[in-house]
Scaffold this motif. Structure first.
Motif, PDB file in Angstrom:
ATOM      1  N   LEU A 431       0.807  -1.220   0.000  1.00 32.35           N
ATOM      2  CA  LEU A 431       0.000   0.000   0.000  1.00 32.35           C
ATOM      3  C   LEU A 431       0.841   1.272   0.000  1.00 32.35           C
ATOM      4  O   LEU A 431       0.339   2.352  -0.316  1.00 32.35           O
ATOM      5  CB  LEU A 431      -0.926   0.014   1.221  1.00 32.35           C
ATOM      6  CG  LEU A 431      -1.972  -1.098   1.296  1.00 32.35           C
ATOM      7  CD1 LEU A 431      -2.811  -0.953   2.558  1.00 32.35           C
ATOM      8  CD2 LEU A 431      -2.872  -1.085   0.067  1.00 32.35           C
ATOM      9  N   GLY A 432       2.092   1.168   0.393  1.00 32.17           N
ATOM     10  CA  GLY A 432       2.947   2.347   0.449  1.00 32.17           C
ATOM     11  C   GLY A 432       2.672   3.233   1.646  1.00 32.17           C
ATOM     12  O   GLY A 432       3.073   4.408   1.655  1.00 32.17           O
ATOM     13  N   ILE A 433       1.978   2.715   2.656  1.00 32.85           N
ATOM     14  CA  ILE A 433       1.723   3.447   3.900  1.00 32.85           C
ATOM     15  C   ILE A 433       1.892   2.483   5.055  1.00 32.85           C
ATOM     16  O   ILE A 433       1.772   1.266   4.885  1.00 32.85           O
ATOM     17  CB  ILE A 433       0.303   4.059   3.945  1.00 32.85           C
ATOM     18  CG1 ILE A 433      -0.757   2.967   3.789  1.00 32.85           C
ATOM     19  CG2 ILE A 433       0.130   5.130   2.885  1.00 32.85           C
ATOM     20  CD1 ILE A 433      -2.185   3.469   3.975  1.00 32.85           C
ATOM     21  N   ASP A 434       2.182   3.027   6.233  1.00 32.54           N
ATOM     22  CA  ASP A 434       2.285   2.142   7.390  1.00 32.54           C
ATOM     23  C   ASP A 434       0.941   2.068   8.106  1.00 32.54           C
ATOM     24  O   ASP A 434      -0.021   2.759   7.753  1.00 32.54           O
ATOM     25  CB  ASP A 434       3.401   2.584   8.338  1.00 32.54           C
ATOM     26  CG  ASP A 434       3.177   3.992   8.906  1.00 32.54           C
ATOM     27  OD1 ASP A 434       2.014   4.431   8.970  1.00 32.54           O
ATOM     28  OD2 ASP A 434       4.163   4.643   9.267  1.00 32.54           O
ATOM     29  N   HIS A 435       0.888   1.203   9.114  1.00 36.57           N
ATOM     30  CA  HIS A 435      -0.377   0.955   9.812  1.00 36.57           C
ATOM     31  C   HIS A 435      -0.892   2.214  10.501  1.00 36.57           C
ATOM     32  O   HIS A 435      -2.107   2.480  10.526  1.00 36.57           O
ATOM     33  CB  HIS A 435      -0.184  -0.172  10.839  1.00 36.57           C
ATOM     34  CG  HIS A 435      -1.468  -0.679  11.412  1.00 36.57           C
ATOM     35  ND1 HIS A 435      -1.859  -0.419  12.708  1.00 36.57           N
ATOM     36  CD2 HIS A 435      -2.470  -1.423  10.855  1.00 36.57           C
ATOM     37  CE1 HIS A 435      -3.042  -0.982  12.931  1.00 36.57           C
ATOM     38  NE2 HIS A 435      -3.425  -1.605  11.826  1.00 36.57           N
ATOM     39  N   LEU A 436       0.006   3.024  11.021  1.00 32.41           N
ATOM     40  CA  LEU A 436      -0.406   4.248  11.690  1.00 32.41           C
ATOM     41  C   LEU A 436      -1.019   5.240  10.704  1.00 32.41           C
ATOM     42  O   LEU A 436      -2.013   5.908  10.999  1.00 32.41           O
ATOM     43  CB  LEU A 436       0.789   4.871  12.399  1.00 32.41           C
ATOM     44  CG  LEU A 436       0.502   6.020  13.371  1.00 32.41           C
ATOM     45  CD1 LEU A 436      -0.528   5.612  14.416  1.00 32.41           C
ATOM     46  CD2 LEU A 436       1.793   6.468  14.038  1.00 32.41           C
TER      47      LEU A 436
END
Length: 949
Positions: A431-436
């Motif tokens: 996704l190119g994003i972290d969980h936060l």
């Protein structure tokens, strides 16, 4: 014996058809009509609508129809409207859109690219309403929307806009839904409840057929009179459901006796009779949804074209699927058949077919309707249990939903991404994003969709994942957001969150981000501790000066001005706020513009500058809608605008603004401003619905937190509403509750209104102790502004009595300009004058009060004036000589026509004068009678006997 699979005769629905025909008749007479047709699956909702449509032939009417898709809340936004418009364009060409293709391209992407930029959703709604308005102006328009139980949030919002806001003449909206799908948490339940309260909306629930209806239907289906025992058996098993009756009758057994007992077996019985190739195609089609296209089915089935067409011909002949258009569109005749076939798939078959659909649509998005691809792909990969692809496509679909302002669908798709996160080891890389990041985005989507409880959970989870000391700015942002949510939900004053945010931001790196967060924090803290809020705003300004960031500077100035507005005189705060707003507009900082205008309009209202207050609030509304804060800051602007209009006596305009706020569906406690103000109008006009609005407003008092303004205004509302109870003790009890509020004297703007009404309750109940308590609170309360002075004068007049005191109150309300309060004080003055033995002055006071109350539509005041007039045995009038001198003979002729409701052009025609001359006469009449409009002039004329022969 010939057995028909589908009855051509509708049974037992004559009364229901009459309801639809009556609704169309009302629409033909320019009265907006909506019929919500509910019933369990198979009861005949669609069949009823089809019969109604067939009956339209003798009278001209345009019919558009659309259907919701079975993709759940995350499905294609506005699907039924897209279908209806697509049908319209296909039938009549693009010319029917009258050059508005770009505005409607968000519904029909095939029309071309939509307007660029972040265009607010309201413009799309207005474009749809304008189109339907043009169509219905030519001839009645019947808009049929099927299967609302599958509707997405955006579709419901647009329906609500058309029903509650647009209210187009000659439009009949017919919507169907399954009642057996509406479980307790189903989002359609509250939506239907809201529509029920709208004038012109009718709920039509279709019942099952009784035994006689079952027998009649079987006779049509079987072509002969059925055996009574067969009727009893089918009536017991089908329980009057027309679709199930059809299914029983369509079996090969003429007696309809060998039918499986369970519903699934019943629904699959006819499927099992199909040849295996047809069954295989039907299973593939069931995975694609209730509606499916030929080309997509061919890609997924992987069959020879001739074999596929042969199988489809068999299925269509069996009445399991019907052809819906000449371009290769099919639809299951009943969604229950599709569900039963789909649920009967083997697990491996289920996953494999959904995966094929996803792959086919990914390869050729044009196989589905424009704009549907992302939602379809996400749905199928999720159903195929391919977690990595389901994760990625759900995020893509969520992003597209956001672009369409479908925030509810975006929130649900992001929830799915969160659920799948643990099942995909490399989710962050994909996704190119972290969980936060995902938690923050999901929280924002939940806020935008009004799911504040969900947003609270997400912000709590995000804070739990975050090292606050390592990332103080991010932590501060989350804490500020959480504090807003807690306040809005009425859960707490969020002091711990504000304190922790301030601690973190104090040690965070300086810069524009910190300034903006400190400015937001200042707004929050000021509501609880104005002095600390001012200090935080001052800290933000110091930072802003050092950073040199213009936008940051402006946001800090607006925060400082807002915090000061509660601590320094409104006249001193106003120039500061105005300058901050001007600087914010110059810097294109529209969030600060809208927040600043809320404070500006508040200050102007306190100063009694109601026209200016209304103008300031109206100034910020376009910006609030454009930047996506219509449901938050925009609601406060609407409420401020309406409150100023109420004071000015422009109640219809105020009610329209409040209705607009209600349509925005502000979350949690943000709904209170429009609720309580609309309740005040309803109470003052003596209309139905006031009690419900008061009750809903009062419910907020039971929450752990409510702003001081909200508490005081709502306590005052409850006190005013208590006067409707004939028992004076009720109002006295409400007054004691209000006086016991610990923060009663914090905001004199609301305190004086409470004291004036509490004094009235005390005198009415003969409660000297309560009257003394009122006087005691009033001793130390400042009178800074016109309304406060007027309420104070009114309180003294109530407690002390006498025409002199009431004359002071009337004079104070004239200075302030609040029309309803003036009329009420005039009636009290008349009563005091009569009690003092004056037989002529009360008539004039009553006449003026009636003129104002008539213009407002304040029926309780008019009734009170009538009662007082009869009780005093007087008739408000002037001597005949004075009347003759007041108006010329021609002016009396004009006034008589004005009182009959004639326009200037009609008056000109009746009196054989020019419209311009008629207008001059009307202006002179209004000036001579010292009233503000034609309605007041007519009312005064009647009271003074100026219309007598």
């Amino acid at each position: 014996m010939a057995v028909h699979a589908h009855s051509e005769v509708i049974v037992g629905r004559e009364a229901d058809l009459a309801v639809l025909r009556d609704a169309l008749k009302r629409a033909r007479h320019a009265e907006p009509s909506t019929v919500l047709v509910g019933g369990e699956a198979g009861v005949g909702k669609t069949r009823l609508v089809e019969e109604f449509r067939r009956g339209l032939a003798p009278e001209p009417a345009r019919v558009l129809a659309g259907q919701c898709l079975e993709l759940g809340e995350e499905g294609l936004p506005f699907a039924p409207f897209a279908g209806a418009l697509r049908e319209l364009v296909r039938a009549e060409g693009r010319e029917v859109l009258d050059g508005h293709e770009r505005e409607l391209a968000r519904l029909l992407p095939e029309l071309g690219p939509p307007p660029e930029g972040d265009v607010r959703r309201g413009l799309l709604f207005e474009a749809v309403a304008a189109l339907f308005g043009r169509l219905s102006a030519e001839q009645p328009l019947v808009l049929v929307l099927e299967d609302l139980h599958w509707s997405d949030r955006s579709t419901r919002d647009l329906i609500g806009f058309l029903v509650r806001a647009a209210r187009l003449p000659q439009l009949l909206l017919v919507a169907t839904y399954r009642t057996d799908e509406l479980h307790r948490g189903h989002p359609l339940r509250p939506f239907l409840g809201e529509l029920d309260r709208v004038r012109g909306v009718l709920r039509l629930e279709l019942d099952r057929l009784d035994r006689e209806g079952t027998a009649e239907m079987l006779a049509h289906l079987l072509g002969a009179e059925p055996d009574p025992r067969t009727v009893d058996t089918i009536n017991e098993r089908a329980q009057g459901n027309p679709f199930f009756i059809e299914q029983f009758a369509a079996t090969a057994d003429p007696a309809c006796g060998d039918i499986p007992a369970t519903l699934r077996d019943l629904l699959l019985a006819r499927v099992d009779l199909l040849p295996e190739p047809a069954q295989r195609v039907l299973r593939v089609a069931a995975v694609g949804g209730t509606r499916f296209g030929h080309a997509l089915l061919a890609r997924v089935a992987g069959m020879d074209e001739a074999d596929l067409e042969s199988a489809l011909r068999v299925i269509v002949a069996a009445q399991l699927v019907v052809v819906v258009d000449a371009e290769g569109g099919y639809e299951f005749r009943h969604a229950l058949v599709r569900e039963a076939v789909h649920d009967d798939l083997l697990p491996g078959e289920h996953a494999r077919l959904h995966a094929r659909y996803a792959q086919a649509v990914e390869a050729e998005p044009q196989l589905v309707a424009a704009g549907r691809a992302a939602a379809e792909i996400a749905h199928h990969w999720h159903a195929a249990h391919d977690h990595p692809r389901a994760l990625l496509t759900a995020k893509i679909a969520a992003d597209e939903a956001k672009c369409r302002f479908a925030y509810g669908e975006q929130a649900r798709l992001l929830d799915r991404v969160l659920q799948l996160w643990e099942d995909v080891p490399d989710a962050a890389a994909r996704l190119g994003i972290d969980h936060l990041d995902l938690l923050e985005e999901s929280a924002l989507a939940a806020i935008d969709s009004g799911e504040y409880m969900r947003a609270l959970s997400l912000t709590r989870a995000a804070l739990g994942d975050l090292d606050c000391e390592a990332e103080p700015l991010r932590a501060g942002r989350l804490l500020v957001r959480r504090a807003k949510l807690l306040r809005t939900a009425g859960k707490s004053d969020a002091t711990p969150e504000c304190d922790e945010a301030l601690r973190l931001l104090t040690h965070a790196p300086r810069g524009a981000t910190r300034v903006r967060l400190l400015a937001e924090l200042a707004h929050l803290i000021s509501a609880v501790d104005p002095e600390q809020g001012t200090e935080v705003a001052r800290l933000a300004m110091e930072d802003a000066h050092q950073s040199g960031d213009l936008v940051a500077m402006v946001s800090a100035e607006v925060a400082y001005g807002s915090s000061c507005s509660g601590r320094i005189p409104a006249g001193d705060a106003l120039p500061v706020m105005r300058e901050a707003v001007d600087r914010a507009r110059a810097a294109d900082d529209f969030p600060s513009v809208t927040r600043g205008l809320v404070s500006v309009s508040d200050s102007l209202f306190e100063l009694g500058r109601y026209e200016d207050s209304a103008a300031a609030a109206a100034e910020g509304l376009p910006d609030a809608g454009r930047i996506g804060v219509g449901r938050t800051t925009g609601v406060y602007l609407l409420a401020n605008h309406a409150e100023a209009l109420i004071a000015l006596g422009r109640w219809d305009e105020a009610d329209a603004r409040l209705a607009e706020a209600a349509r925005l569906d502000p979350p949690e406690t943000m709904a209170l401003p429009w609720l309580r103000l609309r309740a005040r109008i309803r109470l003052a006009r003596g209309r139905e619905g006031a009690e419900s609005l008061v009750s809903r407003s009062a419910a907020f008092l039971r929450r752990p937190y409510l702003s001081t303004e909200g508490r005081l205004a709502t306590l005052d509302l409850c006190l005013v509403a208590a006067f409707d109870d004939p028992d004076p003790v009720t109002a006295a009890d409400a007054a004691r509750t209000a006086l016991a509020e610990p923060r009663l004297t914090v905001l004199p703007r609301y305190s004086w209104s409470i004291l004036a009404h509490a004094a009235q309750a005390a005198v009415r109940a003969g409660d000297t102790e309560l009257a003394g308590a009122v006087a005691g609170v009033a001793e130390g309360l400042p009178q800074r502004y016109p309304a406060e002075t007027a309420f104070a004068a009114q309180m003294r007049a109530v407690l002390e009595g006498g025409p002199a005191r009431w004359a002071e109150a009337v004079a104070a309300w004239r200075t302030d300009g609040h029309r309803h309060e003036l009329a009420s004080a005039l009636l009290s003055l008349a009563e005091a004058q009569a009690a003092a033995g004056d037989r002529s002055a009360p008539a004039d006071s009553i006449a003026e009060a009636v003129a104002v109350a008539s213009a407002l539509g304040a029926k309780p005041l008019l009734d009170a004036a009538d009662t007082l007039t009869r009780r005093l045995g007087i008739r408000p009038s002037t001597p005949a000589a004075d009347r003759d001198e007041l108006l010329t003979a021609r002016e009396r002729e004009v006034l008589r026509l004005v009182a009959e409701g004639h326009s200037n052009s009609r008056i000109a025609a009746d009196l054989y004068i020019s419209p311009k001359t008629a207008s001059v006469h009307v202006s002179r009449i209004i000036a001579k009678l010292e009233v503000s409009n034609r309605g007041e002039a007519a009312a005064v004329a009647r009271r003074l006997g100026l219309l007598d022969n």
